[in-house]
Design a protein around this motif. Structure first.
Motif, PDB file in Angstrom:
ATOM      1  N   ILE A  14       0.831  -1.198   0.000  1.00 28.24           N
ATOM      2  CA  ILE A  14       0.000   0.000   0.000  1.00 28.24           C
ATOM      3  C   ILE A  14       0.867   1.250   0.000  1.00 28.24           C
ATOM      4  CG2 ILE A  14      -1.654   1.337   1.376  1.00 28.24           C
ATOM      5  CD1 ILE A  14      -2.920  -1.357   2.194  1.00 28.24           C
ATOM      6  N   GLU A  15       1.949   1.236   0.774  1.00 27.80           N
ATOM      7  CA  GLU A  15       2.856   2.386   0.813  1.00 27.80           C
ATOM      8  C   GLU A  15       3.470   2.655  -0.551  1.00 27.80           C
ATOM      9  OE1 GLU A  15       5.624   1.401   3.905  1.00 27.80           O
ATOM     10  OE2 GLU A  15       4.228   1.965   5.496  1.00 27.80           O
ATOM     11  N   GLY A  16       3.649   1.625  -1.352  1.00 28.02           N
ATOM     12  CA  GLY A  16       4.228   1.775  -2.681  1.00 28.02           C
ATOM     13  C   GLY A  16       3.244   2.255  -3.728  1.00 28.02           C
ATOM     14  N   MET A  17       1.965   2.345  -3.388  1.00 29.44           N
ATOM     15  CA  MET A  17       0.941   2.779  -4.338  1.00 29.44           C
ATOM     16  C   MET A  17       0.865   4.302  -4.394  1.00 29.44           C
ATOM     17  SD  MET A  17      -2.279   0.409  -3.336  1.00 29.44           S
ATOM     18  CE  MET A  17      -2.261  -1.361  -3.490  1.00 29.44           C
ATOM     19  N   ASP A  18       0.419   4.808  -5.543  1.00 28.03           N
ATOM     20  CA  ASP A  18       0.127   6.238  -5.590  1.00 28.03           C
ATOM     21  C   ASP A  18      -1.297   6.449  -5.065  1.00 28.03           C
ATOM     22  OD1 ASP A  18      -1.722   5.790  -7.669  1.00 28.03           O
ATOM     23  OD2 ASP A  18      -0.265   6.276  -9.219  1.00 28.03           O
ATOM     24  N   ASN A  19      -1.674   7.701  -4.867  1.00 25.05           N
ATOM     25  CA  ASN A  19      -2.961   7.997  -4.234  1.00 25.05           C
ATOM     26  C   ASN A  19      -4.155   7.431  -4.999  1.00 25.05           C
ATOM     27  OD1 ASN A  19      -1.921   9.256  -2.002  1.00 25.05           O
ATOM     28  ND2 ASN A  19      -2.008  11.296  -2.897  1.00 25.05           N
ATOM     29  N   SER A  20      -4.128   7.481  -6.320  1.00 22.99           N
ATOM     30  CA  SER A  20      -5.269   6.968  -7.085  1.00 22.99           C
ATOM     31  C   SER A  20      -5.421   5.460  -6.896  1.00 22.99           C
ATOM     32  CB  SER A  20      -5.134   7.318  -8.563  1.00 22.99           C
ATOM     33  OG  SER A  20      -4.004   6.678  -9.131  1.00 22.99           O
ATOM     34  N   GLU A  21      -4.312   4.740  -6.813  1.00 25.61           N
ATOM     35  CA  GLU A  21      -4.379   3.295  -6.558  1.00 25.61           C
ATOM     36  C   GLU A  21      -4.925   3.015  -5.162  1.00 25.61           C
ATOM     37  OE1 GLU A  21      -0.224   2.527  -7.354  1.00 25.61           O
ATOM     38  OE2 GLU A  21      -0.808   1.242  -9.042  1.00 25.61           O
ATOM     39  N   ARG A  22      -4.520   3.813  -4.172  1.00 25.60           N
ATOM     40  CA  ARG A  22      -5.014   3.639  -2.808  1.00 25.60           C
ATOM     41  C   ARG A  22      -6.518   3.881  -2.733  1.00 25.60           C
ATOM     42  NH1 ARG A  22      -0.360   7.096   0.138  1.00 25.60           N
ATOM     43  NH2 ARG A  22       1.297   5.595  -0.139  1.00 25.60           N
ATOM     44  N   ILE A  23      -6.976   4.939  -3.391  1.00 23.37           N
ATOM     45  CA  ILE A  23      -8.409   5.248  -3.381  1.00 23.37           C
ATOM     46  C   ILE A  23      -9.199   4.119  -4.019  1.00 23.37           C
ATOM     47  CG2 ILE A  23     -10.155   6.797  -4.369  1.00 23.37           C
ATOM     48  CD1 ILE A  23      -8.087   9.072  -3.929  1.00 23.37           C
TER      49      ILE A  23
END
Length: 57
Positions: A14-23
């Motif tokens: 999750i830390e490696g994801m950008d914000n759009s991927e997290r959302i």
């Protein structure tokens, strides 16, 4: 057989994801575990009732 991820591995991913991927991930988890997303009108109604309660004018 598919290897299951540990909680620490999931957090690192999750830390490696950008914000759009997290959302997108959070929306999918929310839909799967809590059902449908409320409409904007329903959210506004809940917010209004939470703030004002059952006050009568």
């Amino acid at each position: 057989m598919e290897k299951q991820m540990t909680a620490n591995e999931i957090l690192k991913a999750i830390e490696g994801m950008d914000n759009s991927e997290r959302i997108k991930l959070l929306n999918e988890l929310s839909a799967k575990h809590f059902g449908r997303r409320p409409s904007l009108e329903e959210i506004r109604w809940r917010d209004y009732n939470a703030f004002h309660g059952d006050e009568e004018y």
